[in-house]
Design a protein around this motif. Structure first.
Motif, PDB file in Angstrom:
ATOM      1  N   UNK A 106     -40.808 -24.381  -5.541  1.00 38.63           N
ATOM      2  CA  UNK A 106     -42.106 -24.692  -4.945  1.00 38.63           C
ATOM      3  C   UNK A 106     -42.947 -25.377  -6.006  1.00 38.63           C
ATOM      4  N   UNK A 107     -43.963 -26.052  -5.550  1.00 38.46           N
ATOM      5  CA  UNK A 107     -44.828 -26.740  -6.506  1.00 38.46           C
ATOM      6  C   UNK A 107     -44.125 -27.918  -7.155  1.00 38.46           C
ATOM      7  N   UNK A 108     -44.497 -28.210  -8.381  1.00 41.57           N
ATOM      8  CA  UNK A 108     -43.884 -29.311  -9.124  1.00 41.57           C
ATOM      9  C   UNK A 108     -42.591 -28.829  -9.772  1.00 41.57           C
ATOM     10  N   UNK A 109     -41.572 -29.644  -9.718  1.00 43.21           N
ATOM     11  CA  UNK A 109     -40.302 -29.274 -10.322  1.00 43.21           C
ATOM     12  C   UNK A 109     -39.539 -30.517 -10.746  1.00 43.21           C
ATOM     13  N   UNK A 110     -38.580 -30.314 -11.628  1.00 45.13           N
ATOM     14  CA  UNK A 110     -37.747 -31.386 -12.161  1.00 45.13           C
ATOM     15  C   UNK A 110     -36.417 -31.385 -11.410  1.00 45.13           C
ATOM     16  N   UNK A 111     -36.178 -32.396 -10.589  1.00 44.37           N
ATOM     17  CA  UNK A 111     -34.953 -32.470  -9.777  1.00 44.37           C
ATOM     18  C   UNK A 111     -33.699 -32.442 -10.639  1.00 44.37           C
ATOM     19  N   UNK A 112     -33.733 -33.109 -11.776  1.00 40.31           N
ATOM     20  CA  UNK A 112     -32.546 -33.132 -12.649  1.00 40.31           C
ATOM     21  C   UNK A 112     -32.230 -31.736 -13.155  1.00 40.31           C
ATOM     22  N   UNK A 113     -33.251 -30.987 -13.525  1.00 38.24           N
ATOM     23  CA  UNK A 113     -33.038 -29.631 -14.036  1.00 38.24           C
ATOM     24  C   UNK A 113     -32.488 -28.716 -12.937  1.00 38.24           C
ATOM     25  N   UNK A 114     -32.995 -28.855 -11.729  1.00 34.41           N
ATOM     26  CA  UNK A 114     -32.491 -28.050 -10.613  1.00 34.41           C
ATOM     27  C   UNK A 114     -31.032 -28.373 -10.339  1.00 34.41           C
ATOM     28  N   UNK A 115     -30.677 -29.650 -10.358  1.00 28.94           N
ATOM     29  CA  UNK A 115     -29.282 -30.011 -10.125  1.00 28.94           C
ATOM     30  C   UNK A 115     -28.373 -29.508 -11.240  1.00 28.94           C
ATOM     31  N   UNK A 116     -28.856 -29.473 -12.476  1.00 22.31           N
ATOM     32  CA  UNK A 116     -28.071 -28.857 -13.561  1.00 22.31           C
ATOM     33  C   UNK A 116     -27.847 -27.379 -13.287  1.00 22.31           C
ATOM     34  N   UNK A 117     -28.887 -26.708 -12.810  1.00 25.74           N
ATOM     35  CA  UNK A 117     -28.765 -25.286 -12.478  1.00 25.74           C
ATOM     36  C   UNK A 117     -27.742 -25.084 -11.362  1.00 25.74           C
ATOM     37  N   UNK A 118     -27.820 -25.905 -10.313  1.00 26.55           N
ATOM     38  CA  UNK A 118     -26.884 -25.787  -9.187  1.00 26.55           C
ATOM     39  C   UNK A 118     -25.457 -26.048  -9.657  1.00 26.55           C
ATOM     40  N   UNK A 119     -25.269 -27.093 -10.431  1.00 27.53           N
ATOM     41  CA  UNK A 119     -23.915 -27.414 -10.913  1.00 27.53           C
ATOM     42  C   UNK A 119     -23.347 -26.292 -11.776  1.00 27.53           C
ATOM     43  N   UNK A 120     -24.200 -25.634 -12.571  1.00 33.91           N
ATOM     44  CA  UNK A 120     -23.699 -24.526 -13.395  1.00 33.91           C
ATOM     45  C   UNK A 120     -23.309 -23.327 -12.527  1.00 33.91           C
ATOM     46  N   UNK A 121     -23.977 -23.156 -11.405  1.00 41.54           N
ATOM     47  CA  UNK A 121     -23.616 -22.082 -10.475  1.00 41.54           C
ATOM     48  C   UNK A 121     -22.301 -22.413  -9.784  1.00 41.54           C
ATOM     49  N   UNK A 122     -22.157 -23.656  -9.338  1.00 38.06           N
ATOM     50  CA  UNK A 122     -20.926 -24.058  -8.656  1.00 38.06           C
ATOM     51  C   UNK A 122     -19.715 -24.009  -9.583  1.00 38.06           C
ATOM     52  N   UNK A 123     -19.942 -24.068 -10.888  1.00 36.64           N
ATOM     53  CA  UNK A 123     -18.847 -24.025 -11.865  1.00 36.64           C
ATOM     54  C   UNK A 123     -18.387 -22.600 -12.167  1.00 36.64           C
ATOM     55  N   UNK A 124     -19.030 -21.603 -11.569  1.00 35.62           N
ATOM     56  CA  UNK A 124     -18.632 -20.216 -11.806  1.00 35.62           C
ATOM     57  C   UNK A 124     -17.195 -20.002 -11.322  1.00 35.62           C
ATOM     58  N   UNK A 125     -16.450 -19.228 -12.092  1.00 40.42           N
ATOM     59  CA  UNK A 125     -15.037 -19.012 -11.802  1.00 40.42           C
ATOM     60  C   UNK A 125     -14.805 -17.623 -11.216  1.00 40.42           C
ATOM     61  N   UNK A 126     -13.755 -17.510 -10.408  1.00 40.05           N
ATOM     62  CA  UNK A 126     -13.264 -16.245  -9.851  1.00 40.05           C
ATOM     63  C   UNK A 126     -14.228 -15.559  -8.894  1.00 40.05           C
ATOM     64  N   UNK A 127     -15.130 -16.305  -8.292  1.00 44.76           N
ATOM     65  CA  UNK A 127     -16.010 -15.806  -7.236  1.00 44.76           C
ATOM     66  C   UNK A 127     -16.171 -16.900  -6.189  1.00 44.76           C
TER      67      UNK A 127
END
Length: 121
Positions: A20-41
């Motif tokens: 919400x509010x102001x945010x950095x799209x690049x930083x959010x996508x880095x966060x999402x990509x790090x979640x998608x890279x999780x192994x064994x779940x």
């Protein structure tokens, strides 16, 4: 939508990211990509955004749900309700476990969520 499974993995985990509010799209996508890279779940990412229209650069992946909620105003002033946005994400989640994250958290350990689910069991 059901969480896509990856075979002999451990648990179904939904990771909710309220924004919400102001945010950095690049930083959010880095966060999402790090979640998608999780192994064994089996991972589901639920991005719950409060805005007039989505400002996100969406990643095309079936494990991601994008939700958009319009902001609320009182006496002409925008009211930030981070709990409401988080709760909307939780309600849309399908995982056995729900992990609440922030839009600026990037996981360095690809087994982080697997390790957390083992602690819970």
């Amino acid at each position: 939508m059901t969480i896509p499974t990856l075979g002999n993995t451990v648990e179904n985990v939904s990771v909710v990211i309220p924004i919400y509010g102001n945010f950095d799209c690049r930083r959010i996508n880095l966060a999402i990509e790090s979640i998608l890279a999780q192994e064994n779940v089996n991972i589901e990412v639920v991005v719950s955004e409060e805005n007039d229209s989505s400002r996100l650069e969406k990643i095309n992946d079936p494990r991601i749900k994008y939700l958009l909620s319009l902001p609320e105003f009182e006496s002409g002033n925008r009211i930030l309700r981070p709990g409401k946005i988080r709760n909307l994400g939780v309600m849309a989640s399908e995982g056995e476990f729900i992990y609440l994250s922030d839009s600026d958290i990037v996981f360095q350990n690809q087994n982080y969520i697997e390790e957390l689910t083992k602690l819970i069991e």
